[in-house]
Design an enzyme around this catalytic site. Structure first.
Site, mmCIF file in Angstrom:
data_model
loop_
_atom_site.group_PDB
_atom_site.id
_atom_site.type_symbol
_atom_site.label_atom_id
_atom_site.label_comp_id
_atom_site.label_asym_id
_atom_site.label_seq_id
_atom_site.Cartn_x
_atom_site.Cartn_y
_atom_site.Cartn_z
ATOM 1 C CD GLU A 1 7.760 17.197 1.978
ATOM 2 O OE1 GLU A 1 8.827 16.818 2.186
ATOM 3 O OE2 GLU A 1 7.295 18.235 1.701
ATOM 4 C CB ILE A 31 -2.054 14.103 -2.141
ATOM 5 C CG1 ILE A 31 -0.436 14.292 -1.595
ATOM 6 C CG2 ILE A 31 -2.850 15.366 -2.063
ATOM 7 C CD1 ILE A 31 -0.552 14.563 -0.358
ATOM 8 N NE ARG A 44 -24.902 -18.257 9.944
ATOM 9 C CZ ARG A 44 -24.587 -19.328 9.213
ATOM 10 N NH1 ARG A 44 -25.418 -19.759 8.153
ATOM 11 N NH2 ARG A 44 -23.650 -19.969 9.313
ATOM 12 C CB SER A 101 3.386 12.186 12.937
ATOM 13 O OG SER A 101 2.354 11.194 12.741
ATOM 14 C CB THR A 108 -1.005 8.594 14.368
ATOM 15 O OG1 THR A 108 -0.234 9.565 15.257
ATOM 16 C CG2 THR A 108 -0.550 8.665 12.788
ATOM 17 C CB SER A 109 -4.726 6.587 17.572
ATOM 18 O OG SER A 109 -5.557 6.302 16.774
ATOM 19 C CD GLU A 161 -8.101 15.082 7.677
ATOM 20 O OE1 GLU A 161 -8.411 16.056 8.300
ATOM 21 O OE2 GLU A 161 -8.702 14.630 6.623
ATOM 22 N N GLY A 173 -1.455 19.279 -0.143
ATOM 23 C CA GLY A 173 -0.058 18.356 -0.244
ATOM 24 C C GLY A 173 0.437 18.605 0.910
#
Length: 383
Positions: free
Chosen positions: A127, A157, A271, A132, A368-369, A366, A124
Site C-alpha cells: 500500500e 500488484i 565487435r 517494507s 528490498t535489499s 518482494e 494485494g
C-alpha cells in the site's frame, strides 16, 4: 546438500531454455515496446506445465519442486524478465497461497485454472504506507452479515489486470487481536466484484510487458467464505509465502545476469575496435570473468535455498542471501554489459538495454535489499 541436477531437472532446464529461444525471445522486444503481456506466450507456458511445477498432481500440478520452478524461471529470465515475473508471481503469489492456506473447496475451485496457466491471480499486500513495513496495512475488512466489506487501496500488484486474471488475494485489518495488536487477514476478491476497481496500469521504468496495477476497494463485498486461511494469520502466512518467493526472484535475477553475460560474450567477440576484436582486451576479459562469477555465485545461492525448502528444512536466511546476491548480480551484469555494448547498449532493441531497465526492481520488489540484510543480520543475532 548436492547442487547436481537430476536427469529430469536437466531435461526440464533444456526444454525451457529451448522454448525461451524459440518462442519467448522473438516476442520480447515488441512486447516491451508496446507494454503488452503476450497472453499467447503465457498460454504456451501453461501448456508446458510451468505454472504447475511445484504443486502435487492431486491438485492439478506437475508433481515437481520449487527447485524445478527456479530452473524454469531462470531460463526464461535470460531473455525476458517480464514473462519470468509473470510466471513467478502467478505461482508464488497467485496460486501458492490458495494451495497452502485454502480450504478444499477453494482449492478445487481455483487451482486447476491457475496451475494450467489459463488464469492468473494477484496478491494485494503493498500500500502507499505499507511496503517494507507490511504490518502498517490500512485496508480494512469487516463482516456485515455473511459478507466481508472491504475498503482501502493496494499498489504495485502484479498480474492483477490481465484478461485472464480471476482474482486477487488482499491483506486487510479485520479487527483487534487479544494482545491489542491489529488483526490482519487475507481475503479472496474476484475480479469484477462491485466496488473493486483495477486502476490503469503503471508507466514503469522496466518490466514493461508485466501487468502491474494499483487497486482500490470501496465497500467491496465478498462472501464470508472468501477468507483465506485462519482469521488473524494473514500477516504470518504472507511472510511464509514471501520466503519462498525470494528463492524464485533469486532464480530470476540469476537468469537476467546470465542473459547479460551471454549477450556480452557474443558481442565482444564480433565487435572490432582499433583493428582487433574487443574480446582481446584484457580489461574486457576480466570484466566478463567477474560477470561469470556473479552468475555462478547467484545460481549456487538460489539452488541451495531451493534444495533446503524442498527438503522441508529452514531456508529463510538462505533465501534472503540468494535474493540479495542475485539481484545485485543482475544489476551489476546489466550495467557492465551495457557499457561493453557502448551506444548500442542504450538501444532498446538490444536485450542488455532491457535488462538494464528491468533489473533495478529486483533490488526492491518482494523485499528490498535492505530487508534482506536485516533478515541476515537477525540470523547472526546482531539485529
Amino acid at each position: 546438500m548436492t547442487m547436481e541436477l537430476t536427469d529430469e531437472e536437466r531435461e526440464l532446464a533444456g526444454l525451457v531454455r529451448a522454448f525461451t529461444e524459440e518462442v519467448v525471445a522473438p516476442a520480447s522486444y515488441e512486447a516491451d515496446r508496446t507494454h503488452t503481456l503476450p497472453l499467447d506466450v503465457v498460454a504456451a507456458m501453461g501448456e508446458l506445465g510451468l505454472f504447475g511445477l511445484p504443486f502435487p498432481e492431486e491438485v492439478g500440478g506437475q508433481g515437481g519442486s520449487y527447485f524445478a520452478l527456479g530452473l524454469a524461471i531462470e531460463a526464461i529470465a535470460r531473455a525476458d524478465q517480464s514473462l519470468a515475473i509473470t510466471l513467478e508471481a502467478g505461482v508464488s503469489l497467485g496460486a501458492m497461497p490458495i494451495f497452502k492456506f485454502g480450504t478444499p473447496e477453494q482449492q478445487a475451485e481455483l487451482l486447476p485454472e491457475l496451475l494450467a496457466g489459463r488464469a492468473l491471480a494477484g496478491f494485494g499486500l503493498t500500500e502507499p504506507e505499507a511496503g517494507s513495513d507490511a504490518g502498517a496495512t490500512r485496508t480494512t475488512a469487516h463482516l456485515d452479515g455473511d459478507e466481508w466489506v472491504i475498503d482501502g487501496s493496494k499498489q504495485f500488484i502484479t498480474n492483477s489486470g490481465t484478461a485472464i486474471t480471476r482474482f486477487v488475494t488482499v491483506t486487510a485489518v479485520t479487527g483487534t487481536a487479544a494482545n491489542g495488536k491489529r488483526e490482519i487477514s487475507t481475503i479472496i476478491v474476484p475480479n469484477g466484484t462491485p466496488g473493486f476497481t483495477v486502476e490503469p496500469a503503471y508507466d514503469k521504468v522496466g518490466w514493461h510487458a508485466s501487468d502491474t496495477h494499483p487497486l482500490t476497494f470501496a465497500s467491496a463485498r465478498v462472501p464470508a467464505g472468501n477468507l483465506l486461511g485462519e482469521r488473524g494469520r494473514g500477516f504470518r502466512n504472507f511472510l511464509e509465502i514471501l520466503d519462498e518467493g525470494r528463492i524464485a526472484i533469486a532464480a530470476l535475477g540469476t537468469g537476467a545476469a546470465e542473459g547479460c553475460l551471454e549477450a556480452a560474450v557474443d558481442y565482444v567477440g564480433k565487435r572490432n575496435v582499433f583493428g582487433s576484436a574487443l574480446s582481446t582486451r584484457q580489461h574486457v576479459q576480466f570484466l566478463l570473468a567477474r560477470m561469470r562469477t556473479r552468475v555462478h555465485t547467484s545460481r549456487l545461492a538460489w539452488q541451495h535455498a531451493a534444495r533446503l525448502r524442498d527438503a522441508g528444512r529452514p531456508f529463510g536466511e538462505e533465501a534472503a542471501i540468494a535474493k540479495l546476491v542475485s539481484s545485485e548480480a543482475a544489476m551489476d551484469n546489466a550495467r557492465d554489459a551495457t557499457q561493453l555494448f557502448g551506444g548500442n547498449g542504450f538501444m532498446n532493441e538490444y536485450p542488455v538495454a532491457r535488462h538494464y531497465r528491468d533489473s533495478k526492481i529486483l533490488e526492491i520488489g518482494e523485499g528490498t535489499s535492505e530487508v534482506q540484510l536485516l533478515i541476515i543480520a537477525r540470523a547472526l543475532g546482531v539485529a
